[in-house]
Design an enzyme around this catalytic site. Structure first.
Site, PDB file in Angstrom:
ATOM      1  N   ASP A   1      -8.534  11.229  11.752  1.00  0.00           N
ATOM      2  CA  ASP A   1      -8.506  10.943  10.312  1.00  0.00           C
ATOM      3  C   ASP A   1      -9.120   9.580  10.031  1.00  0.00           C
ATOM      4  OD1 ASP A   1      -8.061  11.648   7.717  1.00  0.00           O
ATOM      5  OD2 ASP A   1      -5.971  11.014   7.667  1.00  0.00           O
TER       6      ASP A   1
ATOM      7  N   GLY B   1       0.634   5.713   0.722  1.00  0.00           N
ATOM      8  CA  GLY B   1      -0.150   6.886   1.078  1.00  0.00           C
ATOM      9  C   GLY B   1       0.547   8.114   0.540  1.00  0.00           C
ATOM     10  N   ASN B   2       0.218   9.225   1.100  1.00  0.00           N
ATOM     11  CA  ASN B   2       0.825  10.453   0.618  1.00  0.00           C
ATOM     12  C   ASN B   2       2.251  10.620   1.095  1.00  0.00           C
ATOM     13  OD1 ASN B   2      -1.442  11.821  -0.761  1.00  0.00           O
ATOM     14  ND2 ASN B   2      -2.379  11.392   1.212  1.00  0.00           N
ATOM     15  N   PHE B   3       2.544   9.960   2.181  1.00  0.00           N
ATOM     16  CA  PHE B   3       3.866  10.183   2.762  1.00  0.00           C
ATOM     17  C   PHE B   3       4.693   8.918   2.832  1.00  0.00           C
ATOM     18  CE2 PHE B   3       0.718  13.014   4.556  1.00  0.00           C
ATOM     19  CZ  PHE B   3       1.242  14.227   4.143  1.00  0.00           C
TER      20      PHE B   3
ATOM     21  N   VAL C   1       4.117   1.333   1.989  1.00  0.00           N
ATOM     22  CA  VAL C   1       4.115   0.244   2.972  1.00  0.00           C
ATOM     23  C   VAL C   1       4.444  -1.052   2.241  1.00  0.00           C
ATOM     24  CG1 VAL C   1       2.715  -1.008   4.661  1.00  0.00           C
ATOM     25  CG2 VAL C   1       2.418   1.447   4.384  1.00  0.00           C
TER      26      VAL C   1
ATOM     27  N   GLY D   1       0.834  -1.197   0.000  1.00  0.00           N
ATOM     28  CA  GLY D   1       0.000   0.000   0.000  1.00  0.00           C
ATOM     29  C   GLY D   1       0.865   1.241   0.000  1.00  0.00           C
TER      30      GLY D   1
HETATM   31  N1  LIG Z   1       0.139  -2.590   8.771  1.00  0.00           N
HETATM   32  C1  LIG Z   1      -0.243  -2.617   7.502  1.00  0.00           C
HETATM   33  N2  LIG Z   1      -0.447  -3.776   6.875  1.00  0.00           N
HETATM   34  C2  LIG Z   1      -0.842  -3.817   5.582  1.00  0.00           C
HETATM   35  N3  LIG Z   1      -1.061  -2.727   4.827  1.00  0.00           N
HETATM   36  C3  LIG Z   1      -0.861  -1.530   5.397  1.00  0.00           C
HETATM   37  C4  LIG Z   1      -0.445  -1.411   6.749  1.00  0.00           C
HETATM   38  N4  LIG Z   1      -0.351  -0.098   7.046  1.00  0.00           N
HETATM   39  C5  LIG Z   1      -0.688   0.562   5.937  1.00  0.00           C
HETATM   40  N5  LIG Z   1      -0.999  -0.279   4.941  1.00  0.00           N
HETATM   41  C6  LIG Z   1      -1.419   0.090   3.569  1.00  0.00           C
HETATM   42  O1  LIG Z   1      -0.664   1.206   3.163  1.00  0.00           O
HETATM   43  C7  LIG Z   1      -1.533   2.310   2.887  1.00  0.00           C
HETATM   44  C8  LIG Z   1      -0.859   3.598   3.302  1.00  0.00           C
HETATM   45  O2  LIG Z   1      -0.573   3.550   4.672  1.00  0.00           O
HETATM   46  P1  LIG Z   1      -0.749   4.846   5.578  1.00  0.00           P
HETATM   47  O3  LIG Z   1      -2.153   5.321   5.496  1.00  0.00           O
HETATM   48  O4  LIG Z   1      -0.255   4.543   6.943  1.00  0.00           O
HETATM   49  O5  LIG Z   1       0.252   5.834   4.814  1.00  0.00           O
HETATM   50  P2  LIG Z   1       0.258   7.418   4.871  1.00  0.00           P
HETATM   51  O6  LIG Z   1       1.248   7.900   3.887  1.00  0.00           O
HETATM   52  O7  LIG Z   1       0.441   7.838   6.290  1.00  0.00           O
HETATM   53  O8  LIG Z   1      -1.213   7.716   4.381  1.00  0.00           O
HETATM   54  P3  LIG Z   1      -1.962   9.110   4.344  1.00  0.00           P
HETATM   55  O9  LIG Z   1      -1.889   9.530   2.927  1.00  0.00           O
HETATM   56  O10 LIG Z   1      -3.367   8.783   4.779  1.00  0.00           O
HETATM   57  O11 LIG Z   1      -1.247  10.004   5.274  1.00  0.00           O
HETATM   58  C9  LIG Z   1      -2.820   2.016   3.639  1.00  0.00           C
HETATM   59  O12 LIG Z   1      -3.931   2.622   3.032  1.00  0.00           O
HETATM   60  C10 LIG Z   1      -2.884   0.503   3.573  1.00  0.00           C
HETATM   61  O13 LIG Z   1      -3.467   0.099   2.359  1.00  0.00           O
END
Ligand SMILES: Nc1ncnc2c1ncn2[C@@H]1O[C@H](COP(=O)(O)OP(=O)(O)OP(=O)(O)O)[C@@H](O)[C@H]1O
Length: 781
Positions: free
Chosen positions: A534, A422-424, A427, A420
């Protein structure tokens, strides 16, 4: 549900009406009108082959105002670069204040004009992308803190052009550049099929409207010229004036000594615009006097520039730190001592220390190189890897205070595929080398967190302290010079956003179980005075326990905080934001419950409760503040009154009247639905176990019988709570089918009327339900 309980949950309409009479203004986000409304819950584009017959999909979930507190008020310096083909680039650095931006469309036009492509020009800027190829869909996206964007027209850009642009932006950051380029390669890759192509942002090759030759473009624009000149009293005169102003060589020349002429044709919010002629040769070549004919060609349109002296003065005024992020000279954000190194639970530290006694230095293997590549998502720098490995042994997991290296991390973890992003962060799946445990590692590029270091701190300090089955566990964190690695529990079923995209709606029983999971997790953090802020489907991870049964785990604590007194910061995601956040009257943990109410609504009917027909964010916020709920037929017809009652109770505009997380957990509908699902999961598990073990055939049958009795007591096919109905496992599945059918035929037609269910109809979520007006609207019962 008992009649008295029904009455308890049935009185919200009156409260809503009362609340609606006093809606305070929204000062901070007031000017955000025109930005498309976020509509993250949409069917997966690739999943629908008929997609092209429908209007373009609504924006992807890029759009949220989670950092509104950081970006809305402060001017934001961004660099926008336009690859123009034939080794030319155009670049401008602009200081923008979000409050002054009227609409995203206007912003695009202004940027286009500032770059030298007037609005009438075929090659005008129509799209903005981040350096990592994410399309900017609205004002909020634009003001999320990115410092650089690529401006593109309708024509698919050449990868070489993008590469040049990236080189221009990040001349000294080869890893970052390579990372970005990979993202662009992916985006520009020809799509394998029509549906995917439609989603790629660019059609294969150029579309018919784009296949004009230069000459044709010429004629078009010439014609436009003539028209403009002839219609002196029409609005096109305005455009013409811009154009002339833009191309007047006198205007573009360096201005009087010590004074920069502002590009006066631009609206106020761009008056502080810094349009910059590049010192690089390829850029200066595009600056020149207005040539009537040639100038109409994309590459040769001159663009206004300032003198070097002015630029230097401005650069000084803005301070080096504002400019260096792009040149790579910016120092990395300071990492707090607490953040550095690693923080394992004691036992884990001990375990890892035992297993990770540093091996002697050894030459780099191919495997190491590829792992490095995986970890960093960058091209491996051989020299750096060599250096890192030479520096072994340095990774003491128990130490708290020194950075570790990539090689150290690789020694402890084998990092695999991305699960996965996200914006930052991205994973990835990862495996502990010592004991083979599978984890998820969230890799955060620290440069992306400049100015948002608190997000990382939240995630580390808050999430790290939480232990709950409904919350993703954070085991450890490590920090290299450029990246942070958060080792988390692996949740393998994707996130709820994906599930909603695939399935559209969920049966009540399954929804009830999900609400139970989330409210359990919320209750746990709220008892610790932690507010998540959020809560949305993207941050709820799925664990599939049985076929069709999902358990949810809450993740992403980047915006979480301990709340001891009312908070006033505006943040969150528009669709899920609670009215008290918008009203700026001070808020607390109840905002999470509101978001849960929105999610519940979406899970049951497939679209959110508050929608602006024009995708106008301001209007959306007004609707949220009004809190008027509609259960639009036919989508809500099959949903039980109890479920609707819960929706009303959660989407109570007055947080004092809203249910708490604990009350939600104990809500009769939630309890009934969840227990039915659990029973079903139990049956599944028992059957699986029996199959595996091939033993004790009597026992599972017994459990199954008991479970079916329980299910019959708690569910009817329509998810109603009843006592002693005939509902069985099969009927429950039928209910699922029915829901699916409604989903396929559901949604709303372009004329805003609900469609008749039809297997062929694909719900397009960008069409807006006539929720706020029209005969279909029904006030809550
Ligand atoms: N522990 C995990 N196990 C499996 N997939 C995960 C896990 N944590 C995050 N993901 C996947 O990775 C994606 C991005 O993770 P996360 O939301 O923590 O990143 P972010 O960059 O902080 O996102 P945002 O853009 O909301 O700030 C999630 O939407 C999910 O699909």
């Amino acid at each position: 549900m008992m009649p008295s309980q029904r009455a308890r949950y049935g009185c919200e309409a009156a409260r809503n009406t009362k609340w609606r009479t006093a809606v305070p203004p929204v000062p901070l986000l007031k000017r955000a009108g025109g930005a498309p409304q976020p509509w993250p819950i949409q069917p997966h584009p690739v999943a629908h082959v008929h997609r092209s017959h429908f209007p373009p999909p609504p924006p992807l979930p890029l759009f949220h105002t989670r950092h509104a507190e950081e970006s809305a008020e402060r001017p934001h310096l961004v660099t926008i670069i336009r690859p123009c083909g034939q080794s030319t680039l155009r670049k401008l650095t602009v200081l923008l204040n979000r409050r002054g931006v009227v609409s995203f469309e206007q912003l695009l036009l202004d940027i286009s004009e500032a770059l030298g492509f007037p609005r009438w020009h075929r090659a005008r800027v129509t799209r903005l992308y981040t350096t990592h190829a994410r399309e900017v869909k609205g004002i909020c996206d634009f003001f999320r803190g990115e410092v650089a964007f690529l401006a593109l027209g309708k024509v698919r850009p050449e990868l070489s052009g993008v590469q040049e642009a990236l080189e221009e932006l990040f001349p000294e950051q080869s890893h970052y550049r390579a990372d970005a380029l990979r993202a662009w390669e992916k985006r520009l890759r020809p799509a394998p099929d029509k549906a995917a192509k439609a989603d790629s942002g660019y059609s294969e090759g150029t579309d018919s409207s784009e296949t004009h030759t230069d000459q044709e473009a010429h004629q078009d624009t010439d014609a436009h010229h003539v028209k403009n000149h002839n219609n002196a009293h029409t609005s096109t005169q305005h455009i013409d004036a811009h154009q002339l102003d833009n191309y007047n060589p006198d205007v573009q020349k360096c201005h009087k000594k010590n004074s920069c002429r502002k590009p006066s044709h631009l609206p106020n919010h761009l008056q502080r615009l810094r349009v910059r002629g590049e010192s690089r040769e390829r850029l200066t070549s595009v600056i020149g006097p207005f040539k009537h004919d040639e100038a109409l060609r994309e590459e040769e349109i001159p663009f206004p520039t300032l003198c070097e002296e002015c630029l230097t003065r401005r650069a000084k005024r803005q301070g080096p730190e504002r400019l260096t992020p792009l040149s790579g000279r910016v120092p990395l954000p300071p990492v707090l001592r607490k953040q550095k190194g690693s923080s394992y639970a004691d036992q884990e530290v001990r375990e890892l220390n035992v297993h990770n006694s540093p091996p002697p230095p050894q030459p780099i293997s191919k495997e190491e190189k590829s792992v490095a590549q995986l970890v960093s998502n960058q091209l491996p720098d051989e020299g750096q890897i060599h250096k890192d490995i030479q520096r072994r042994p340095t990774f003491d997991l128990s130490s708290d205070g020194s950075d570790v290296t990539l090689a150290d991390i690789e020694r402890c973890y084998e990092i695999g595929r991305a699960v996965g992003d996200g914006n930052f962060a991205v994973v990835r799946e990862c495996r502990r080398r010592d004991n083979g445990q599978i984890l998820a590692v969230k890799i955060v590029e620290r440069s992306k967190l400049i100015g948002r270091e608190h997000m990382m701190q939240n995630e580390l300090s808050l999430l790290g302290s939480l232990r709950h089955p409904g919350i993703v566990r954070l085991f450890a964190h490590h920090h290299t010079h450029t990246h942070s690695y958060l080792l988390m529990e692996m949740v393998s079923g994707g996130d709820l956003f994906e599930a909603i995209s695939e399935r559209g709606t969920f049966p009540e029983a399954e929804t009830g179980l999900m609400v139970s999971d989330v409210s359990g997790a919320l209750n746990y953090i709220h008892c610790k005075s932690i507010v998540h802020r959020d809560l949305k489907p993207e941050n709820l991870l799925i664990e599939r326990v049985a076929s069709g049964i999902c358990r949810l785990k809450l993740g992403d604590f980047g915006l979480a905080m301990v709340v001891t007194e009312p908070v006033f910061t505006i943040c969150g995601t528009p669709t899920y934001v609670a009215p008290e956040i918008l009203c700026e009257t001070g808020y607390g943990v109840a905002v999470d419950v509101w978001a849960l109410g929105v999610i519940l609504y979406v899970l049951l009917c497939g679209f959110p409760p508050f929608r602006s027909q024009d995708r106008d964010q301001e209007e959306l916020f007004q609707l949220i503040k009004q809190g008027q709920l509609h259960f639009l037929p036919p989508y809500w017809d099959p949903i039980s009154e109890e479920a609707k009652g819960l929706v009303r109770a959660l989407l109570q505009p007055d947080p004092a009247v809203r249910l708490t997380a604990e009350q939600t957990l104990l809500h009769p509908w939630v309890k009934a639905m969840a227990s039915g699902c659990r029973q079903r999961a139990l049956i599944d598990k028992t059957q699986r176990d029996t199959k595996d073990a091939g033993a004790e055939p009597d026992k599972p049958r017994q459990v199954q019988r008991q479970a079916q009795t329980n299910a019959a007591e708690t569910m009817t096919p329509r998810g109603h709570i009843s006592s002693g109905g005939e509902a069985t496992h099969t009927e429950f599945s039928r209910h699922e089918d029915k829901q699916t059918e409604i989903r396929l035929g559901g949604g709303l037609d372009e004329d805003k009327t609900p469609r008749q269910p039809s297997k062929k109809t694909i719900r397009t979520t960008n069409t807006q339900p006539a929720a706020q007006s029209g005969p279909q609207c029904q006030s809550p019962a």
